[in-house]
Design a protein around this motif. Structure first.
Motif, PDB file in Angstrom:
ATOM      1  N   ALA A   1      -5.575   4.651  -0.687  1.00  0.00           N
ATOM      2  CA  ALA A   1      -6.096   3.911  -1.739  1.00  0.00           C
ATOM      3  C   ALA A   1      -5.577   3.762  -2.885  1.00  0.00           C
ATOM      4  CB  ALA A   1      -7.723   4.847  -2.155  1.00  0.00           C
ATOM      5  N   GLU A   2      -4.497   3.103  -2.546  1.00  0.00           N
ATOM      6  CA  GLU A   2      -3.308   2.890  -3.756  1.00  0.00           C
ATOM      7  C   GLU A   2      -2.486   1.715  -3.511  1.00  0.00           C
ATOM      8  OE1 GLU A   2      -1.368   6.045  -6.112  1.00  0.00           O
ATOM      9  OE2 GLU A   2       0.650   4.768  -5.175  1.00  0.00           O
TER      10      GLU A   2
ATOM     11  N   ARG B   1      -5.009   2.929  -8.359  1.00  0.00           N
ATOM     12  CA  ARG B   1      -5.530   3.831  -7.413  1.00  0.00           C
ATOM     13  C   ARG B   1      -7.052   3.571  -7.260  1.00  0.00           C
ATOM     14  NH1 ARG B   1      -7.006   8.802  -8.655  1.00  0.00           N
ATOM     15  NH2 ARG B   1      -6.675   8.257 -10.934  1.00  0.00           N
ATOM     16  N   ALA B   2      -7.399   2.937  -6.152  1.00  0.00           N
ATOM     17  CA  ALA B   2      -8.893   2.741  -5.609  1.00  0.00           C
ATOM     18  C   ALA B   2      -8.414   1.868  -4.495  1.00  0.00           C
ATOM     19  CB  ALA B   2      -9.722   2.308  -6.600  1.00  0.00           C
ATOM     20  N   ARG B   3      -9.627   1.811  -3.533  1.00  0.00           N
ATOM     21  CA  ARG B   3      -9.815   1.005  -2.597  1.00  0.00           C
ATOM     22  C   ARG B   3     -10.251  -0.380  -2.763  1.00  0.00           C
ATOM     23  NH1 ARG B   3      -9.417   2.747   2.724  1.00  0.00           N
ATOM     24  NH2 ARG B   3     -10.148   4.787   2.143  1.00  0.00           N
TER      25      ARG B   3
ATOM     26  N   PHE C   1       0.985  -1.074   0.041  1.00  0.00           N
ATOM     27  CA  PHE C   1       0.044   0.037  -0.090  1.00  0.00           C
ATOM     28  C   PHE C   1       0.959   1.003  -0.012  1.00  0.00           C
ATOM     29  CE2 PHE C   1      -2.919  -3.057   1.403  1.00  0.00           C
ATOM     30  CZ  PHE C   1      -4.228  -2.824   0.470  1.00  0.00           C
TER      31      PHE C   1
ATOM     32  N   ARG D   1      -3.524  -3.550   4.742  1.00  0.00           N
ATOM     33  CA  ARG D   1      -3.989  -2.178   4.558  1.00  0.00           C
ATOM     34  C   ARG D   1      -4.022  -1.559   6.076  1.00  0.00           C
ATOM     35  NH1 ARG D   1      -8.108   0.723   5.775  1.00  0.00           N
ATOM     36  NH2 ARG D   1      -9.460  -1.062   6.425  1.00  0.00           N
TER      37      ARG D   1
ATOM     38  N   GLU E   1     -11.985   7.923 -10.595  1.00  0.00           N
ATOM     39  CA  GLU E   1     -11.222   7.803  -9.448  1.00  0.00           C
ATOM     40  C   GLU E   1     -10.395   6.392  -9.128  1.00  0.00           C
ATOM     41  OE1 GLU E   1     -14.255   8.641  -6.216  1.00  0.00           O
ATOM     42  OE2 GLU E   1     -14.782  10.568  -6.970  1.00  0.00           O
ATOM     43  N   SER E   2     -10.906   5.530  -9.874  1.00  0.00           N
ATOM     44  CA  SER E   2     -10.082   4.333  -9.937  1.00  0.00           C
ATOM     45  C   SER E   2      -9.387   4.098 -11.259  1.00  0.00           C
ATOM     46  CB  SER E   2     -11.064   3.150  -9.862  1.00  0.00           C
ATOM     47  OG  SER E   2     -10.695   1.811 -10.035  1.00  0.00           O
TER      48      SER E   2
END
Length: 176
Positions: free
Chosen positions: A14-15, A128-130, A10, A170, A107-108
């Protein structure tokens, strides 16, 4: 290549970044990222306009990856009959960099960076997203098996184990 089994890292809340060494040459790996038929054998097929700003549609049908497996309830739609997601190519620098968004929000975003290393290719995947680490890890395991001519690992059992692993990573990284 033991490092090909390592968990991603991580690099932000969120990456996630996953590094793999793949049997080259680089043009072969580029084809498995961009050619719909080849991409469908390890991830998701669908058309992709190979230019910045180009449109793409990812058709997920995991039954093709794991025909004899039963998916978890929250992934049934991706297994059979399948599901599609549109996106936009944000970077296209053949055969070294490909990036695209998932969905309309932007966003993703997944970025694939390829670097030749002798007969092999270093792949650095950053999403780039959870919540995508376990999925990418599982799909990349299928890509590696495909490239090496080996049988793929069981998809859904590996994904379930990795989902728990990535959540622990995470939390350990103290990311929200």
């Amino acid at each position: 290549m033991k490092a090909n089994h390592d968990h991603g890292q991580f690099t932000g809340p969120a990456e996630v970044r996953i590094v793999r060494t793949l049997p080259g040459p680089i043009e072969r790996i580029w084809e498995y990222l961009t050619n719909s038929e080849k991409r469908s054998r390890w991830f998701a097929g669908g058309p992709m306009e190979l230019r910045q700003g180009g449109k793409l549609t990812l058709h997920f049908r995991h039954k093709n990856l794991a025909p004899d497996e039963t998916p978890p309830q929250d992934h049934k739609q991706y297994h059979d009959p399948g599901d599609s997601m549109d996106g936009v190519v944000t970077r296209c620098e053949p055969p070294r960099v490909l990036a695209y968004t998932f969905g309309d929000s932007g966003e993703s975003e997944a970025t694939f960076e390829l670097t030749p290393q002798g007969k092999n290719v270093l792949l650095v995947l950053t999403h780039r997203a959870r919540g995508f680490g376990a999925g990418w890890h599982t799909h990349l395991a299928h890509l590696i098996a495909l490239l090496e001519g080996a049988p793929p690992p069981p998809f859904w059992p590996l994904h379930a184990k990795l989902k728990a692993d990535y959540e622990k990573l995470r939390v350990a990284a103290q990311l929200p």
